[in-house]
Design a protein around this motif. Structure first.
Motif, PDB file in Angstrom:
ATOM      1  N   LEU A  77       0.578  -1.573  -0.628  1.00 23.72           N
ATOM      2  CA  LEU A  77      -0.218  -0.089  -0.040  1.00 23.72           C
ATOM      3  C   LEU A  77       0.969   1.045  -0.079  1.00 23.72           C
ATOM      4  CD1 LEU A  77      -2.223  -0.901   2.628  1.00 23.72           C
ATOM      5  CD2 LEU A  77      -2.380  -1.872  -0.055  1.00 23.72           C
ATOM      6  N   ALA A  78       0.091   2.322   0.381  1.00 26.83           N
ATOM      7  CA  ALA A  78       1.181   3.735   0.026  1.00 26.83           C
ATOM      8  C   ALA A  78       0.313   4.602   1.166  1.00 26.83           C
ATOM      9  CB  ALA A  78       1.262   3.773  -1.305  1.00 26.83           C
ATOM     10  N   ILE A  79       1.218   5.561   1.228  1.00 26.22           N
ATOM     11  CA  ILE A  79       0.603   6.569   1.629  1.00 26.22           C
ATOM     12  C   ILE A  79       1.145   7.832   0.141  1.00 26.22           C
ATOM     13  CG2 ILE A  79       0.910   8.911   3.789  1.00 26.22           C
ATOM     14  CD1 ILE A  79       0.919   6.280   5.295  1.00 26.22           C
ATOM     15  N   LEU A  80      -0.401   8.503   0.415  1.00 22.51           N
ATOM     16  CA  LEU A  80      -0.044  10.626   0.176  1.00 22.51           C
ATOM     17  C   LEU A  80      -0.193  11.107  -0.111  1.00 22.51           C
ATOM     18  CD1 LEU A  80      -0.089   8.370  -3.720  1.00 22.51           C
ATOM     19  CD2 LEU A  80       2.421   8.955  -2.531  1.00 22.51           C
ATOM     20  N   PRO A  81      -0.216  12.590  -0.311  1.00 21.89           N
ATOM     21  CA  PRO A  81      -1.244  13.535   0.038  1.00 21.89           C
ATOM     22  C   PRO A  81      -2.177  13.406  -1.173  1.00 21.89           C
ATOM     23  CG  PRO A  81       1.197  14.216  -0.768  1.00 21.89           C
ATOM     24  CD  PRO A  81       1.117  12.687  -1.119  1.00 21.89           C
ATOM     25  N   ALA A  82      -3.237  14.095  -0.264  1.00 26.22           N
ATOM     26  CA  ALA A  82      -4.607  13.650  -1.001  1.00 26.22           C
ATOM     27  C   ALA A  82      -5.018  14.708  -2.678  1.00 26.22           C
ATOM     28  CB  ALA A  82      -5.786  14.157   0.104  1.00 26.22           C
ATOM     29  N   SER A  83      -3.662  15.358  -2.959  1.00 24.43           N
ATOM     30  CA  SER A  83      -4.155  15.953  -4.626  1.00 24.43           C
ATOM     31  C   SER A  83      -3.732  15.478  -5.386  1.00 24.43           C
ATOM     32  CB  SER A  83      -3.976  17.229  -4.224  1.00 24.43           C
ATOM     33  OG  SER A  83      -2.588  17.144  -3.774  1.00 24.43           O
ATOM     34  N   ILE A  84      -2.488  13.786  -5.030  1.00 26.23           N
ATOM     35  CA  ILE A  84      -2.360  13.470  -6.126  1.00 26.23           C
ATOM     36  C   ILE A  84      -3.413  12.940  -6.638  1.00 26.23           C
ATOM     37  CG2 ILE A  84      -0.541  11.243  -6.712  1.00 26.23           C
ATOM     38  CD1 ILE A  84       1.116  14.223  -5.872  1.00 26.23           C
ATOM     39  N   PRO A  85      -3.553  12.835  -8.186  1.00 25.82           N
ATOM     40  CA  PRO A  85      -4.425  12.077  -8.738  1.00 25.82           C
ATOM     41  C   PRO A  85      -4.729  10.830  -9.782  1.00 25.82           C
ATOM     42  CG  PRO A  85      -3.423  13.324 -10.065  1.00 25.82           C
ATOM     43  CD  PRO A  85      -2.559  13.793  -8.708  1.00 25.82           C
ATOM     44  N   ILE A  86      -3.894  10.220  -8.079  1.00 21.92           N
ATOM     45  CA  ILE A  86      -3.787   8.184  -8.453  1.00 21.92           C
ATOM     46  C   ILE A  86      -4.651   7.745  -8.932  1.00 21.92           C
ATOM     47  CG2 ILE A  86      -3.712   7.599  -5.919  1.00 21.92           C
ATOM     48  CD1 ILE A  86      -0.892   6.409  -7.144  1.00 21.92           C
ATOM     49  N   THR A  87      -5.945   7.295  -8.728  1.00 18.49           N
ATOM     50  CA  THR A  87      -6.981   7.359  -8.673  1.00 18.49           C
ATOM     51  C   THR A  87      -7.815   7.378 -10.407  1.00 18.49           C
ATOM     52  OG1 THR A  87      -8.871   8.465  -7.396  1.00 18.49           O
ATOM     53  CG2 THR A  87      -7.977   6.398  -6.513  1.00 18.49           C
ATOM     54  N   ALA A  88      -7.492   8.960 -10.794  1.00 20.20           N
ATOM     55  CA  ALA A  88      -7.682   8.977 -12.256  1.00 20.20           C
ATOM     56  C   ALA A  88      -6.767   8.451 -12.952  1.00 20.20           C
ATOM     57  CB  ALA A  88      -7.575  10.496 -12.138  1.00 20.20           C
ATOM     58  N   LEU A  89      -5.595   8.249 -12.871  1.00 21.84           N
ATOM     59  CA  LEU A  89      -5.215   7.149 -13.845  1.00 21.84           C
ATOM     60  C   LEU A  89      -4.584   6.059 -13.746  1.00 21.84           C
ATOM     61  CD1 LEU A  89      -1.870   9.736 -12.588  1.00 21.84           C
ATOM     62  CD2 LEU A  89      -3.540  10.038 -14.132  1.00 21.84           C
ATOM     63  N   ARG A  90      -5.335   5.154 -12.403  1.00 26.27           N
ATOM     64  CA  ARG A  90      -5.507   4.108 -12.388  1.00 26.27           C
ATOM     65  C   ARG A  90      -6.663   3.708 -11.530  1.00 26.27           C
ATOM     66  NH1 ARG A  90      -1.433   0.900 -13.317  1.00 26.27           N
ATOM     67  NH2 ARG A  90      -2.886  -1.391 -12.452  1.00 26.27           N
ATOM     68  N   PRO A  91      -7.605   3.277 -12.571  1.00 24.22           N
ATOM     69  CA  PRO A  91     -10.011   2.888 -11.838  1.00 24.22           C
ATOM     70  C   PRO A  91      -9.176   1.825 -11.210  1.00 24.22           C
ATOM     71  CG  PRO A  91      -9.011   2.819 -14.122  1.00 24.22           C
ATOM     72  CD  PRO A  91      -8.546   3.590 -14.045  1.00 24.22           C
ATOM     73  N   ASP A  92      -8.289   1.153 -10.927  1.00 24.17           N
ATOM     74  CA  ASP A  92      -8.072   0.068 -10.337  1.00 24.17           C
ATOM     75  C   ASP A  92      -7.332   0.216  -8.555  1.00 24.17           C
ATOM     76  OD1 ASP A  92      -5.707   0.484 -11.259  1.00 24.17           O
ATOM     77  OD2 ASP A  92      -5.857  -1.755 -11.665  1.00 24.17           O
ATOM     78  N   LEU A  93      -7.240   1.317  -8.295  1.00 21.89           N
ATOM     79  CA  LEU A  93      -6.574   2.090  -7.060  1.00 21.89           C
ATOM     80  C   LEU A  93      -7.632   2.932  -6.610  1.00 21.89           C
ATOM     81  CD1 LEU A  93      -3.331   2.881  -7.989  1.00 21.89           C
ATOM     82  CD2 LEU A  93      -4.118   0.543  -7.126  1.00 21.89           C
ATOM     83  N   THR A  94      -8.384   3.106  -5.174  1.00 21.44           N
ATOM     84  CA  THR A  94      -8.392   3.577  -4.159  1.00 21.44           C
ATOM     85  C   THR A  94      -8.310   4.493  -3.615  1.00 21.44           C
ATOM     86  OG1 THR A  94     -11.126   4.138  -3.102  1.00 21.44           O
ATOM     87  CG2 THR A  94     -10.016   1.956  -2.888  1.00 21.44           C
ATOM     88  N   THR A  95      -8.593   5.188  -2.963  1.00 27.56           N
ATOM     89  CA  THR A  95      -7.532   6.423  -1.984  1.00 27.56           C
ATOM     90  C   THR A  95      -8.966   6.108  -0.819  1.00 27.56           C
ATOM     91  OG1 THR A  95      -8.727   8.032  -2.795  1.00 27.56           O
ATOM     92  CG2 THR A  95      -6.442   7.752  -3.269  1.00 27.56           C
TER      93      THR A  95
END
Length: 286
Positions: free
Chosen positions: A234-252
């Protein structure tokens, strides 16, 4: 007296840091034989043997230990001389460094509007790079995420944002309203090669003093995303990093009970010039 070749001096400092010809050669993008020839030429220029080969790698001689501190100072002075010369060549210019996930466009546009004749440049930096980039004068100001070592820098907090946990959509925690550090006590998190960043983003040690579980060493964001999606960490990131927009198989999931991520404006201590000060005034908190 023979002038020292700074390329050879740099190769020597890299070898001293690695303590191994093979690893140092890889870092320098050289063959071991090329590195060996460089060290030999440097020893000829210095007039003393600097390095001993050992069964496990290499070690510095007494002369090498003495030379090392001066070699590092020499390289620092050369870097500073080059940077100062470039700054003198464009007194009405500024280079603004920024890290991934921090939007500086509005402030940069406003700065260019206020100073239309100024040469305003931007430069992307890795998360662990801002301090070195400032001290080496590759940038004049940096917008970065804490933690940033404050030695020889002036730091101004621009804003804060929550930290979130990134998980695959089929993970046991997916869908929860929030999680705490206790919920991920046994979950591996990616390690960073910078010990300060590593401790901050893995929350190591944990509030109870226990060490955070080790995950893989990851330097590229693409690798981090793939390892999370594969269920290896898993990973901890700032809320503004748009990771779920790039990978729909991930969620925050919001991570509670930890201090928020701070975004700071950093400059060299006592060197906030007119353009850097104006850039700070142009900043618009998102």
């Amino acid at each position: 007296m023979t002038d020292l070749d700074l390329t050879l001096v740099r190769s020597f400092t890299v070898l001293a840091g690695h303590g191994h010809f093979g690893r140092a050669a890889t870092a320098l993008h050289l063959t071991q034989s090329s590195l060996s020839r460089q060290i030999l030429r440097l020893e000829q220029q210095v007039g003393a043997r600097l390095v001993d080969r050992t069964p496990r790698g290499s070690s510095l001689t007494a002369s090498g230990e003495v030379f090392l501190s001066y070699a590092r100072e020499l390289l620092d002075v050369a870097t500073a001389a080059t940077a100062h010369a470039r700054t003198a060549a464009r007194p009405d210019g500024i280079t603004i460094g920024f890290v991934t996930g921090v939007a500086i466009t509005a402030a940069v546009r406003e700065l260019r509007h206020r100073f239309p004749s100024a040469d305003v440049q931007t430069r992307h930096l890795t998360w662990g790079e801002p301090r070195a980039a400032l001290l080496e004068r590759r940038v004049d100001v940096a917008v970065a995420r804490m933690p940033v070592p404050s030695s020889r820098l002036d730091l101004t907090v621009l804003y804060e944002e929550p930290r979130v946990l990134v998980v695959p959509r089929d993970h046991r925690l997916a869908g929860k309203e929030s999680v705490t550090v206790d919920d991920i006590a046994g979950e591996p998190l990616p390690r960073a090669d910078d010990p300060v960043l590593d401790a901050y983003w893995r929350i190591d040690p944990r509030p109870d003093g226990s060490p955070a579980p080790d995950g893989p060493l990851v330097t590229a964001n693409e690798d981090k995303v793939e390892l999370i999606a594969a269920g290896r960490m898993l990973a901890i990131l700032p809320a503004s990093i748009p990771i779920t927009a790039l990978r729909p198989d991930l969620t925050t999931i919001p991570l509670t009970g930890v201090e928020p991520s701070q975004v700071v404006l950093a400059t060299r201590a006592g060197e906030r010039g007119e353009l850097a000060a104006a850039f700070a005034q142009c900043w618009v908190v998102p």
